[in-house]
Design a protein around this motif. Structure first.
Motif, PDB file in Angstrom:
ATOM      1  N   MET A  63       0.815  -1.207   0.000  1.00  0.00           N
ATOM      2  CA  MET A  63       0.000   0.000   0.000  1.00  0.00           C
ATOM      3  C   MET A  63       0.856   1.267   0.000  1.00  0.00           C
ATOM      4  O   MET A  63       0.553   2.245  -0.684  1.00  0.00           O
ATOM      5  CB  MET A  63      -0.925   0.004   1.211  1.00  0.00           C
ATOM      6  CG  MET A  63      -2.078   0.956   1.089  1.00  0.00           C
ATOM      7  SD  MET A  63      -3.448   0.255   0.194  1.00  0.00           S
ATOM      8  CE  MET A  63      -4.010  -0.966   1.352  1.00  0.00           C
ATOM      9  N   LEU A  64       1.938   1.261   0.779  1.00  0.00           N
ATOM     10  CA  LEU A  64       2.815   2.433   0.803  1.00  0.00           C
ATOM     11  C   LEU A  64       3.408   2.694  -0.579  1.00  0.00           C
ATOM     12  O   LEU A  64       3.460   3.834  -1.046  1.00  0.00           O
ATOM     13  CB  LEU A  64       3.936   2.233   1.821  1.00  0.00           C
ATOM     14  CG  LEU A  64       3.553   2.293   3.300  1.00  0.00           C
ATOM     15  CD1 LEU A  64       4.765   1.967   4.161  1.00  0.00           C
ATOM     16  CD2 LEU A  64       3.008   3.665   3.654  1.00  0.00           C
ATOM     17  N   GLY A  67       0.694   4.072  -2.893  1.00  0.00           N
ATOM     18  CA  GLY A  67       0.427   5.481  -2.639  1.00  0.00           C
ATOM     19  C   GLY A  67       1.516   6.384  -3.181  1.00  0.00           C
ATOM     20  O   GLY A  67       1.240   7.434  -3.779  1.00  0.00           O
ATOM     21  N   ALA A 114      -3.753  -2.671  -3.942  1.00  0.00           N
ATOM     22  CA  ALA A 114      -2.762  -1.799  -3.308  1.00  0.00           C
ATOM     23  C   ALA A 114      -2.437  -0.591  -4.175  1.00  0.00           C
ATOM     24  O   ALA A 114      -2.070   0.473  -3.664  1.00  0.00           O
ATOM     25  CB  ALA A 114      -1.483  -2.584  -3.016  1.00  0.00           C
ATOM     26  N   PRO A 118      -5.182   3.561  -2.501  1.00  0.00           N
ATOM     27  CA  PRO A 118      -4.635   4.869  -2.097  1.00  0.00           C
ATOM     28  C   PRO A 118      -4.878   5.950  -3.143  1.00  0.00           C
ATOM     29  O   PRO A 118      -5.146   7.104  -2.803  1.00  0.00           O
ATOM     30  CB  PRO A 118      -3.134   4.595  -1.924  1.00  0.00           C
ATOM     31  CG  PRO A 118      -3.012   3.127  -1.773  1.00  0.00           C
ATOM     32  CD  PRO A 118      -4.128   2.540  -2.583  1.00  0.00           C
ATOM     33  N   ILE A 392       0.963   9.166  -0.532  1.00  0.00           N
ATOM     34  CA  ILE A 392       1.650   8.383   0.488  1.00  0.00           C
ATOM     35  C   ILE A 392       0.886   8.443   1.807  1.00  0.00           C
ATOM     36  O   ILE A 392       0.846   7.460   2.562  1.00  0.00           O
ATOM     37  CB  ILE A 392       3.109   8.867   0.668  1.00  0.00           C
ATOM     38  CG1 ILE A 392       3.892   7.906   1.571  1.00  0.00           C
ATOM     39  CG2 ILE A 392       3.161  10.271   1.217  1.00  0.00           C
ATOM     40  CD1 ILE A 392       4.059   6.533   1.019  1.00  0.00           C
ATOM     41  N   GLY A 395      -1.696   6.018   1.509  1.00  0.00           N
ATOM     42  CA  GLY A 395      -1.094   4.693   1.633  1.00  0.00           C
ATOM     43  C   GLY A 395      -0.868   4.298   3.082  1.00  0.00           C
ATOM     44  O   GLY A 395      -1.104   3.151   3.473  1.00  0.00           O
ATOM     45  N   GLU A 398      -4.384   3.589   4.578  1.00  0.00           N
ATOM     46  CA  GLU A 398      -4.956   2.333   4.101  1.00  0.00           C
ATOM     47  C   GLU A 398      -4.133   1.129   4.558  1.00  0.00           C
ATOM     48  O   GLU A 398      -4.675   0.033   4.735  1.00  0.00           O
ATOM     49  CB  GLU A 398      -5.065   2.352   2.575  1.00  0.00           C
ATOM     50  CG  GLU A 398      -6.041   3.385   2.024  1.00  0.00           C
ATOM     51  CD  GLU A 398      -7.495   3.046   2.333  1.00  0.00           C
ATOM     52  OE1 GLU A 398      -7.762   1.971   2.913  1.00  0.00           O
ATOM     53  OE2 GLU A 398      -8.369   3.862   1.991  1.00  0.00           O
ATOM     54  N   THR A 399      -2.820   1.319   4.760  1.00  0.00           N
ATOM     55  CA  THR A 399      -2.012   0.235   5.306  1.00  0.00           C
ATOM     56  C   THR A 399      -2.485  -0.119   6.709  1.00  0.00           C
ATOM     57  O   THR A 399      -2.625  -1.297   7.059  1.00  0.00           O
ATOM     58  CB  THR A 399      -0.524   0.631   5.334  1.00  0.00           C
ATOM     59  OG1 THR A 399      -0.073   0.837   3.994  1.00  0.00           O
ATOM     60  CG2 THR A 399       0.323  -0.467   5.968  1.00  0.00           C
TER      61      THR A 399
END
Length: 459
Positions: A63-64, A67, A114, A118, A392, A395, A398-399
């Protein structure tokens, strides 16, 4: 906004909501198919569990990166590509002749999600300026996320009962392709930072580190806490994540600039959505197992049994905008207490159970509390960050949601259910999962409330 701008924004919001709906509907609906997957592939629960855990691990771990790639190359582009990859994974999972290919398809779905999620959340800020219109858009997004997951359970139960579990995945491919085709026509493209290179090493370190940690957590159920495999996996994961932190502090263009974590509203939103995630996952995972294995419900009956969360969440999301602007910190405090109380209520897990008093009542409470928390924390996550960092920030948010609520939650709850069942001889280890979830909600909720803006600072 002109009439044309408003129309385009509404169409763009429809695509964003559709993407979240599809990903939500597919994410945990597989939980209701686990008994059928066991029979089809003649596998243990811990093995078919990877259809959930594999998806959640990849979804949360990348996810990061998703993003940040949206910030670098354009969020609309990431949303479109993510939905295409999600569709490809859906087709592979639905056609898989062996369990390994099914899990591979789920991994591809996780990668697509993923990238898309984001970007979708960050695009809300591009469609609507701060104010009531954005709050209403976030409320509608909250409704679609919740309705997507819970409708996924209902639709999943019906599809499994009438057509078989394979169609649970195959039917996701067509609307995913439609969303991908519509995105370039109605969503604005954000400026791409083409002079900035992605942090490939950082992405590899954080993703593999999280995967190793989650694999270690999951393998505890099968091997025990002191066995070599989980301990080695946990140690490798910790080492990789330590390396990630060290690398991010020295590289000139990091995947995650740690100064963004100084934004209190982002930290508050991430802790808050983490509390929501662990609560929701325990309700869907432990709840559907309890309904089917403990109370003898069919998949369709189990899906309809948890439908009150869906119905209540949809109504609350439509009327919540003026409510959450008044005193978000007070509302968050009340909602976390209500969520914990509802989980403790569910932890009674009586057999037999009275549906109205033992199940429906706490599910209605969860429908209210989880939806209000989602709306408030979604705004908190991106409210105070620089426009170039909204991807980010989304991200990170959402992470916390999908890693804690999805991958870690499923791994922890599966381990708890199996461990309690093995030690006590009682197959109904769901009580312990609900109790653990209530404790985590209180812990994360306290952090979120502490970091939230004081009274008077509103979304």
């Amino acid at each position: 906004m002109t009439v044309v701008d408003r129309t385009r924004a509404r169409l763009g919001l429809a695509v964003v909501c559709a993407a979240h709906f599809l990903i939500g509907a597919d994410g945990l609906s597989v939980a209701i198919a686990l008994p059928h997957l066991q029979r089809t592939f003649d596998a243990e629960l811990i093995d078919v569990q990877w259809t959930l855990t594999g998806y959640g691990v990849v979804f949360g771990s990348f996810m990061l990166l998703g993003g940040r790639l949206g910030d670098l190359y354009g969020r609309r582009r990431l949303l479109t590509g993510g939905m295409l990859l999600f569709a490809a994974g859906s087709l592979l999972a639905g056609l898989a002749p062996v369990l390994g290919l099914l899990i591979t398809g789920r991994v591809l779905q996780g990668l697509g999600a993923a990238a898309a999620v984001p970007a979708a959340l960050a695009l809300i800020g591009s469609l609507y300026p701060p104010g009531p219109a954005r709050t209403r858009a976030l409320s509608l997004l909250a409704a679609m996320v919740t309705v997507g997951v819970m409708s996924g359970l209902v639709i999943g139960g019906m599809v499994i009962g009438w057509l078989g579990w394979r169609w649970l995945f195959l039917l996701m491919a067509v609307p995913s392709l439609i969303a991908a085709a519509g995105a370039p026509h109605v969503l604005p493209e954000t400026p791409a930072l083409r002079d900035t290179k992605p942090d490939v090493l950082g992405a590899v370190l954080v993703s593999t580190g999280l995967i190793a940690l989650l694999y270690g957590l999951t393998s505890i159920e099968h091997n025990g806490l002191v066995a070599a495999r989980p301990l080695l996996s946990l140690a490798i994961g910790a080492a990789l994540l330590t390396g990630f932190v060290a690398w991010e502090r020295r590289t000139p263009v990091p995947l995650l600039r740690f100064d963004i974590l100084r934004v209190r509203s982002l930290r508050a939103g991430s802790f808050g959505i983490g509390a929501n995630g662990v609560a929701f996952t325990s309700t869907v995972y432990a709840g559907t197992l309890y309904l089917q294995d403990g109370l003898g419900y069919t998949p369709i009956q189990a899906a309809f049994a948890v439908l009150p969360i869906d119905a209540v969440a949809f109504v609350i999301a439509l009327i919540a905008a003026p409510i959450v602007r008044r005193s978000p910190r007070t509302i968050l405090s009340a909602c976390f207490l209500l969520t914990a109380a509802a989980l403790l209520w569910l932890a009674r897990t009586p057999v037999p159970a009275n549906y109205l008093t033992d199940l429906m009542a706490p599910l209605v409470i969860l429908g209210v509390s989880l939806t209000l928390v989602f709306i408030i924390t979604t705004h908190q996550a991106v409210a105070d960050v620089h426009p170039d960092d909204k991807g980010i920030a989304s991200g990170i948010y959402e992470t916390a949601n999908h890693l804690l609520g999805g991958a870690v939650g499923v791994a922890v709850y599966a381990t708890i259910v199996a461990t309690v069942a093995n030690e006590t001889g009682d197959p109904n280890g769901y009580r312990a999962a609900f109790l653990a979830s209530a404790g985590l909600v209180i812990a994360f909720g306290c952090a979120a409330v502490t970091l939230s803006a004081p009274r008077g600072r509103t979304p």
